[in-house]
Scaffold this motif. Structure first.
Motif, mmCIF file in Angstrom:
data_model
loop_
_atom_site.group_PDB
_atom_site.id
_atom_site.type_symbol
_atom_site.label_atom_id
_atom_site.label_comp_id
_atom_site.label_asym_id
_atom_site.label_seq_id
_atom_site.Cartn_x
_atom_site.Cartn_y
_atom_site.Cartn_z
ATOM 1 N N GLU A 1 -16.594 -5.806 -5.530
ATOM 2 C CA GLU A 1 -17.672 -6.723 -5.943
ATOM 3 C C GLU A 1 -17.175 -7.939 -6.707
ATOM 4 O O GLU A 1 -17.829 -8.985 -6.714
ATOM 5 N N ASN A 2 -15.984 -7.840 -7.338
ATOM 6 C CA ASN A 2 -15.442 -8.988 -8.088
ATOM 7 C C ASN A 2 -14.735 -10.006 -7.206
ATOM 8 O O ASN A 2 -14.287 -11.039 -7.701
ATOM 9 N N PHE B 1 -4.705 -11.071 -1.791
ATOM 10 C CA PHE B 1 -4.976 -12.029 -0.710
ATOM 11 C C PHE B 1 -5.796 -13.207 -1.227
ATOM 12 O O PHE B 1 -5.570 -14.353 -0.836
ATOM 13 N N GLU B 2 -6.742 -12.909 -2.120
ATOM 14 C CA GLU B 2 -7.541 -14.000 -2.703
ATOM 15 C C GLU B 2 -6.639 -14.907 -3.549
ATOM 16 O O GLU B 2 -6.684 -16.139 -3.429
ATOM 17 N N ALA B 3 -5.771 -14.290 -4.373
ATOM 18 C CA ALA B 3 -4.928 -15.063 -5.301
ATOM 19 C C ALA B 3 -3.936 -15.957 -4.555
ATOM 20 O O ALA B 3 -3.600 -17.037 -5.036
ATOM 21 N N TYR C 1 -8.396 -2.554 -3.963
ATOM 22 C CA TYR C 1 -8.847 -3.694 -4.776
ATOM 23 C C TYR C 1 -7.679 -4.648 -5.047
ATOM 24 O O TYR C 1 -7.808 -5.869 -4.858
ATOM 25 N N ASP C 2 -6.533 -4.117 -5.479
ATOM 26 C CA ASP C 2 -5.396 -4.994 -5.808
ATOM 27 C C ASP C 2 -4.851 -5.689 -4.563
ATOM 28 O O ASP C 2 -4.401 -6.837 -4.630
ATOM 29 N N THR C 3 -4.920 -5.011 -3.442
ATOM 30 C CA THR C 3 -4.458 -5.636 -2.183
ATOM 31 C C THR C 3 -5.360 -6.829 -1.851
ATOM 32 O O THR C 3 -4.888 -7.936 -1.554
ATOM 33 N N VAL C 4 -6.668 -6.604 -1.926
ATOM 34 C CA VAL C 4 -7.632 -7.664 -1.576
ATOM 35 C C VAL C 4 -7.560 -8.801 -2.597
ATOM 36 O O VAL C 4 -7.566 -9.994 -2.240
ATOM 37 N N VAL D 1 0.860 -1.198 0.000
ATOM 38 C CA VAL D 1 0.000 0.000 0.000
ATOM 39 C C VAL D 1 0.895 1.246 0.000
ATOM 40 O O VAL D 1 0.585 2.260 -0.643
ATOM 41 N N THR D 2 2.043 1.157 0.684
ATOM 42 C CA THR D 2 2.968 2.309 0.738
ATOM 43 C C THR D 2 3.567 2.604 -0.636
ATOM 44 O O THR D 2 4.135 3.671 -0.844
#
Ligand code: CP
Length: 302
Positions: free
Chosen positions: A114-115, A92-94, A86-89, A79-80
């Motif tokens: 939402e995705n 975590f999913e990936a 969105y890309d951070t979340v 994030v820094t």
């Protein structure tokens, strides 16, 4: 969005709220050792705002349920380097996480997620919603009165910046309670029903004090802490006016001596630390639901 995400109290029907409260109660009484059958469940807590209660009661609940738990610190993350929420979340999913608990300063941050397919549990969005706090508040009220219909709840203080006020208004009205608001005019929400604190305090079953949210810009000009307490807070005079069986709540952290007299934080009518204990029970029930497990009651009937 995953159907087991919990973003706002608008997402839950009356029946679903009561099922979560019942599961939380069972975690307290008969199912305290229950764990997720999938002991490999990976969960991450993404707190983009400070937290003590919500963050660590989620941690406690997750560990008691047998989850593998990771805590994300935005200050030592990408994030820094400018990575978006969105890309951070999505990352975590990936990389294999099964569910995420997220607190973020942006109202309704989840609308840009939402995705995302894995369940997201909202641990607070700006001044929007705080559903897990609301559910622990409901559990605390239910333990006391054993019903919601017709209960009078007075929510007092910094209403404009409070996600706790919004979530509780939605849920309590869904459950048949009557919700009133009091506090400085500068911090009102137009659509809410306001009453005179001194006239109403002797009528209500629950007095829910709110924290002044300085981090969201709440400030009053030319008012000392003592004056705030005497004009808008719960002082000893108002405490003496409360009904015998009425209770005090506050989501905490508490500004002692401003929103509430220091000596009342642990007074006989106060349920403030009970609320915190209930936070773990409710969050166990929320995580159990996020992983797709039915309420205990339904399981027993099957
Ligand atoms: N009530 C509440 O949300 O407290 P924390 O900010 O410490 O999580």
């Amino acid at each position: 969005m995953n159907k087991y995400s919990l973003l706002s109290m608008d997402d839950l029907s009356r029946e679903e709220i009561l099922a979560i409260l019942e599961d939380a109660q069972r975690f307290n009484i008969s199912h305290s050792d229950w764990q997720l059958p999938n002991s490999k469940a990976l969960i991450a807590n993404l707190f983009f705002e400070p937290s003590t209660r919500t963050h660590f009661s989620f941690c406690s609940a997750e560990m008691q349920l047998g989850c593998k738990v990771s805590d994300f610190n935005p200050d030592s993350s990408s994030v820094t380097k400018g990575e978006t929420l969105y890309d951070t979340v999505k990352t975590f999913e990936a990389i294999g996480y099964d569910a995420l608990v997220i607190r973020h300063p942006q109202d309704e941050y989840y609308k840009e997620l939402e995705n995302i397919s894995i369940p997201i549990i909202n641990a607070g969005d700006g001044k929007g919603n705080h559903p897990s706090q609301c559910l622990l508040d409901l559990l605390t009220i239910y333990q006391e009165f054993h019903h919601f219909e017709g209960l009078k709840v007075l929510i007092v203080g910094d209403i404009a910046h409070s996600r706790v006020a919004t979530s509780n208004k939605i849920a309590l009205e869904k459950l048949g309670a009557l919700v009133y608001f009091a506090g400085p005019e500068e911090w009102r929400r137009e659509e809410y029903k306001y009453v005179d604190l001194d006239e109403m305090i002797s009528e209500v079953d629950v007095v829910m004090m709110l924290r002044i949210q300085k981090e969201r810009g709440a400030s009053l000009v030319n008012i000392s802490n003592e004056e705030y307490l005497n004009r808008y807070g719960l002082n000893l005079k108002r405490y003496a006016m409360m009904k015998e069986e009425a209770i005090i709540m506050h989501p905490a952290p508490v500004n002692r001596g401003i929103e509430i007299d220091d000596s009342l934080v642990e007074a006989q009518k106060s349920r403030i630390f009970k609320q915190m204990s209930n936070g773990v029970l409710v969050r166990k029930a929320i995580i159990k639901r996020a992983f797709g497990y039915k309420p205990f009651k339904e399981e027993e009937c099957a």
